[in-house]
Scaffold this motif. Sequence first.
Motif, PDB file in Angstrom:
ATOM      1  N   ARG A 142       0.684  -1.374  -0.207  1.00 13.00           N
ATOM      2  CA  ARG A 142      -0.041   0.048   0.123  1.00 13.00           C
ATOM      3  C   ARG A 142       0.643   1.247  -0.184  1.00 13.00           C
ATOM      4  O   ARG A 142       0.395   2.236  -0.623  1.00 13.00           O
ATOM      5  N   MET A 143       1.875   1.351   0.716  1.00 10.55           N
ATOM      6  CA  MET A 143       2.964   2.535   0.783  1.00 10.55           C
ATOM      7  C   MET A 143       3.627   2.619  -0.505  1.00 10.55           C
ATOM      8  O   MET A 143       3.603   3.680  -1.066  1.00 10.55           O
ATOM      9  N   GLU A 144       4.028   1.455  -1.196  1.00 10.24           N
ATOM     10  CA  GLU A 144       4.592   1.445  -2.521  1.00 10.24           C
ATOM     11  C   GLU A 144       3.554   2.130  -3.480  1.00 10.24           C
ATOM     12  O   GLU A 144       3.868   2.943  -4.255  1.00 10.24           O
ATOM     13  N   ALA A 145       2.316   1.798  -3.428  1.00 10.65           N
ATOM     14  CA  ALA A 145       1.288   2.433  -4.394  1.00 10.65           C
ATOM     15  C   ALA A 145       1.024   3.794  -4.114  1.00 10.65           C
ATOM     16  O   ALA A 145       1.128   4.797  -4.988  1.00 10.65           O
ATOM     17  N   GLY A 146       1.005   4.094  -2.946  1.00 12.55           N
ATOM     18  CA  GLY A 146       0.752   5.644  -2.348  1.00 12.55           C
ATOM     19  C   GLY A 146       1.888   6.483  -2.687  1.00 12.55           C
ATOM     20  O   GLY A 146       1.648   7.573  -3.023  1.00 12.55           O
ATOM     21  N   LEU A 147       2.984   5.921  -2.761  1.00 11.36           N
ATOM     22  CA  LEU A 147       4.373   6.991  -3.165  1.00 11.36           C
ATOM     23  C   LEU A 147       4.495   6.899  -4.633  1.00 11.36           C
ATOM     24  O   LEU A 147       4.661   8.307  -4.994  1.00 11.36           O
ATOM     25  N   LYS A 148       3.999   5.997  -5.351  1.00  5.90           N
ATOM     26  CA  LYS A 148       3.993   6.154  -6.801  1.00  5.90           C
ATOM     27  C   LYS A 148       2.830   7.474  -7.226  1.00  5.90           C
ATOM     28  O   LYS A 148       2.948   8.066  -8.119  1.00  5.90           O
ATOM     29  N   ALA A 149       1.701   7.023  -6.538  1.00  8.01           N
ATOM     30  CA  ALA A 149       0.606   8.046  -6.838  1.00  8.01           C
ATOM     31  C   ALA A 149       0.904   9.502  -6.693  1.00  8.01           C
ATOM     32  O   ALA A 149       0.313  10.409  -7.114  1.00  8.01           O
ATOM     33  N   ASN A 150       1.779   9.826  -5.474  1.00 13.14           N
ATOM     34  CA  ASN A 150       1.909  11.162  -4.935  1.00 13.14           C
ATOM     35  C   ASN A 150       3.368  11.456  -5.246  1.00 13.14           C
ATOM     36  O   ASN A 150       3.967  12.276  -4.553  1.00 13.14           O
ATOM     37  N   LYS A 151       3.952  10.932  -6.214  1.00 11.35           N
ATOM     38  CA  LYS A 151       5.280  11.318  -6.771  1.00 11.35           C
ATOM     39  C   LYS A 151       6.207  11.522  -5.542  1.00 11.35           C
ATOM     40  O   LYS A 151       7.033  12.301  -5.641  1.00 11.35           O
ATOM     41  N   GLY A 152       6.328  10.407  -4.832  1.00 10.81           N
ATOM     42  CA  GLY A 152       7.547  10.162  -4.034  1.00 10.81           C
ATOM     43  C   GLY A 152       7.312  10.628  -2.368  1.00 10.81           C
ATOM     44  O   GLY A 152       8.371  10.480  -1.663  1.00 10.81           O
ATOM     45  N   TRP A 153       6.163  11.146  -2.019  1.00 11.56           N
ATOM     46  CA  TRP A 153       5.769  11.625  -0.666  1.00 11.56           C
ATOM     47  C   TRP A 153       4.686  11.219  -0.176  1.00 11.56           C
ATOM     48  O   TRP A 153       3.602  11.143  -1.302  1.00 11.56           O
TER      49      TRP A 153
END
Length: 200
Positions: A142-153
């Motif tokens: 879930r974190m991996e997907a969240g970081l990808k969606a929000n450009k690293g943060w």
Amino acid sequence: MGHDVTLTIYGDRISGNCLKVKWVADRMGAPYTWIDIDVVKGEAKSPAFLALHPGGQVPAVVLSDGRTLAQSNAIMLHLAEGSDLVPTDPYDRATMFEWLFWEQYTHEPAIAVRRYHKTYLGKTDAEIDPALMVKGAAALARMEAGLKANKGWFAGTGLSLADIALVAYTRVAHEGGFDLADYPVVADWVTRVEHALPIG
């Protein structure tokens, strides 16, 4: 929060929840006294500590005026009020809170708990609830997907309290048997957050 306020932080340095508070205090330049509480030895359940914080958990802080505050994310929010660690945009700020709540409800109960059982209680994998590995892996995905969606943060366009909350146990996830090589975006983010914080 004014930097002339002296805190007393009660914490255990093996605890990511306690280190979050230390890192934010250090980044904010807030003077504090650190008092070690050994959780493994049960010091958080001592009568003296329970008199301070009836919840019997660390971290807990005492402000200069004697008021107390517990729960790592609440303490971080108090320390970082008005700083760049709390996004000013309403949506970004709400997103930060979303990740803060998720971290305590979903991430920490799997990754931190498995680490504690494996590294500090010395349990074998067979003795640890197998659901913790499944839940921890799902949290990292879930974190991996969240970081990808929000450009690293996790909230806004830079470091926020959401990143600090989540990095505390993610950076030591390997101690719980999780391999961050399976989550390259998370692994890169951990390095960036560690470089942005006074982690020592």
